[in-house]
Write a protein that holds these residues in place. Structure first.
Motif, PDB file in Angstrom:
ATOM      1  N   THR A 194       0.776  -1.248  -0.018  1.00 34.86           N
ATOM      2  CA  THR A 194      -0.091   0.013   0.307  1.00 34.86           C
ATOM      3  C   THR A 194       0.786   1.369   0.031  1.00 34.86           C
ATOM      4  OG1 THR A 194      -1.674  -0.946   1.256  1.00 34.86           O
ATOM      5  CG2 THR A 194      -1.894   1.332   1.316  1.00 34.86           C
ATOM      6  N   VAL A 195       1.760   1.152   0.759  1.00 37.82           N
ATOM      7  CA  VAL A 195       2.846   2.420   0.856  1.00 37.82           C
ATOM      8  C   VAL A 195       3.585   2.256  -0.419  1.00 37.82           C
ATOM      9  CG1 VAL A 195       4.829   3.510   1.930  1.00 37.82           C
ATOM     10  CG2 VAL A 195       3.022   2.436   3.373  1.00 37.82           C
ATOM     11  N   LEU A 196       4.246   1.389  -0.974  1.00 35.10           N
ATOM     12  CA  LEU A 196       5.077   1.337  -2.245  1.00 35.10           C
ATOM     13  C   LEU A 196       4.417   1.945  -3.382  1.00 35.10           C
ATOM     14  CD1 LEU A 196       7.336  -1.692  -1.176  1.00 35.10           C
ATOM     15  CD2 LEU A 196       8.086   0.921  -1.737  1.00 35.10           C
ATOM     16  N   THR A 197       3.096   1.335  -3.548  1.00 39.55           N
ATOM     17  CA  THR A 197       2.400   1.736  -4.681  1.00 39.55           C
ATOM     18  C   THR A 197       1.283   3.035  -4.633  1.00 39.55           C
ATOM     19  OG1 THR A 197       0.424   0.512  -4.036  1.00 39.55           O
ATOM     20  CG2 THR A 197       2.103  -0.407  -5.286  1.00 39.55           C
ATOM     21  N   GLY A 198       1.181   3.436  -3.292  1.00 33.24           N
ATOM     22  CA  GLY A 198       0.547   4.653  -3.075  1.00 33.24           C
ATOM     23  C   GLY A 198       1.192   5.831  -2.651  1.00 33.24           C
ATOM     24  N   GLN A 199       2.464   5.912  -2.087  1.00 29.28           N
ATOM     25  CA  GLN A 199       3.166   7.213  -1.629  1.00 29.28           C
ATOM     26  C   GLN A 199       4.179   7.382  -2.556  1.00 29.28           C
ATOM     27  OE1 GLN A 199       2.586   9.029   0.966  1.00 29.28           O
ATOM     28  NE2 GLN A 199       1.123   7.651   2.157  1.00 29.28           N
ATOM     29  N   PRO A 200       4.154   8.512  -3.171  1.00 30.11           N
ATOM     30  CA  PRO A 200       5.070   9.232  -4.238  1.00 30.11           C
ATOM     31  C   PRO A 200       6.392   9.322  -3.697  1.00 30.11           C
ATOM     32  CG  PRO A 200       2.932  10.545  -4.378  1.00 30.11           C
ATOM     33  CD  PRO A 200       2.955   9.421  -3.187  1.00 30.11           C
ATOM     34  N   GLY A 201       7.278   8.769  -4.162  1.00 36.67           N
ATOM     35  CA  GLY A 201       8.769   9.032  -3.760  1.00 36.67           C
ATOM     36  C   GLY A 201       9.301   7.946  -2.762  1.00 36.67           C
ATOM     37  N   ILE A 202       8.397   7.023  -2.550  1.00 36.66           N
ATOM     38  CA  ILE A 202       8.966   5.900  -1.692  1.00 36.66           C
ATOM     39  C   ILE A 202       9.593   4.776  -2.303  1.00 36.66           C
ATOM     40  CG2 ILE A 202       8.404   4.736   0.524  1.00 36.66           C
ATOM     41  CD1 ILE A 202       8.409   7.506   1.040  1.00 36.66           C
ATOM     42  N   ALA A 203      10.710   4.425  -2.085  1.00 41.36           N
ATOM     43  CA  ALA A 203      11.109   3.191  -2.618  1.00 41.36           C
ATOM     44  C   ALA A 203      11.277   2.009  -1.639  1.00 41.36           C
ATOM     45  CB  ALA A 203      12.956   3.724  -3.198  1.00 41.36           C
ATOM     46  N   TRP A 204      11.405   2.260  -0.521  1.00 38.68           N
ATOM     47  CA  TRP A 204      11.565   0.986   0.435  1.00 38.68           C
ATOM     48  C   TRP A 204      10.762   1.349   1.641  1.00 38.68           C
ATOM     49  CZ3 TRP A 204      13.910   2.618   5.052  1.00 38.68           C
ATOM     50  CH2 TRP A 204      14.559   3.830   4.850  1.00 38.68           C
ATOM     51  N   THR A 205      10.222   0.373   2.190  1.00 36.55           N
ATOM     52  CA  THR A 205       9.504   0.360   3.525  1.00 36.55           C
ATOM     53  C   THR A 205      10.086  -0.538   4.734  1.00 36.55           C
ATOM     54  OG1 THR A 205       8.349  -1.531   3.274  1.00 36.55           O
ATOM     55  CG2 THR A 205       7.541   0.631   2.085  1.00 36.55           C
TER      56      THR A 205
END
Length: 252
Positions: free
Chosen positions: A105-116
């Motif tokens: 959800t984060v990786l596909t929905g938060q612009p500019g995020i490459a890793w969690t």
């Protein structure tokens, strides 16, 4: 079209008995619509004491290779990874419910995020759990933040590399896990943070098993001369990448 997140696991003989628990935690994940998982298990070594513990599931790819510790095993396993994202899962650890869905959800929905990364609970031999008292707030982790914290806290990061979920292309571009006898995952984490923004999820994403056979509990892991050498090369790599402005990654 189905998208894939690849879970990668390095395993050796003593930890193979825990694969059933890891599999159970993975099999119980509820992924977003249109996603499925692949589990890439790579044995560190070519003995016969692991294969019998590998579950019979077409979503699992098992391989063996020469002994070289976890970093080399994971990198050999990367040859079979098909997913756009790669999630680390050590053989003796377990995902918590919803962990993969939160990552995606984060990786596909938060612009500019490459890793969690996410919160971790240590799972003790008696079944109790212990948390970390220095978790950052949920949200983005800016470039260089992990290195700064790590340098100020005796080489301990504020987020746990065992929870890493990362873009496959970026993982490969950075050369993957460092060729070290330990701290190879910390080295990757700091390299990722040097060139890209990450994310911390405050909900627990991993149960990190504590047991006598794990590599981090061995005396060699804390031997001061080797530890200093590991930390020096991890730090040097991160600082070199941080200084290369053209290495900044803007994830879509």
């Amino acid at each position: 079209m189905t998208s894939v997140v690849s879970v990668i696991t390095a395993v050796h003989g003593p930890s193979a008995k825990f694969l059933a628990d890891a599999y159970k935690s993975l099999n119980e994940q509820q992924l977003p619509v249109g996603w499925e998982w692949q589990w890439v298990i790579q044995q560190d070594g070519e003995t016969d004491d692991v294969a019998s513990y590998v579950p019979d599931d077409p979503r699992i790819s098992f391989g063996q290779g020469r002994h070289g510790r976890a970093a080399m095993a994971r990198m050999m396993g990367m040859s079979r990874v098909v997913g756009e994202y790669v999630r680390v899962l050590d053989a003796d650890d377990m995902l918590t419910p919803g962990a993969l869905a939160r990552d995606l959800t984060v990786l596909t929905g938060q612009p500019g995020i490459a890793w969690t990364t996410s919160r971790v609970l240590d799972l003790l031999p008696d079944g109790s759990t212990v948390g970390f008292d220095q978790d950052p707030p949920e949200g983005p982790i800016e470039r260089g933040e992990v290195l700064t914290h790590w340098q100020a806290h005796d080489f301990r990061a504020q987020v746990h590399p065992a929870t890493l979920c990362v873009r496959r292309d970026l993982l490969l571009a950075l050369g993957g896990w460092m060729a070290l006898p330990a701290s190879e995952d910390t080295g990757l984490l700091l390299a990722l943070n040097a060139v890209s923004r990450g994310w911390f999820t405050a909900e627990t994403g991993l149960l990190y098993r504590k047991w006598p056979g794990q590599s981090t509990s061995q005396a060699a892991h804390s031997e001061q001369e080797e530890r200093a050498a590991r930390m020096a090369v991890v730090e040097a790599r991160a600082e070199a990448l941080l200084a290369l402005e053209n290495w900044r990654i803007d994830a879509a």
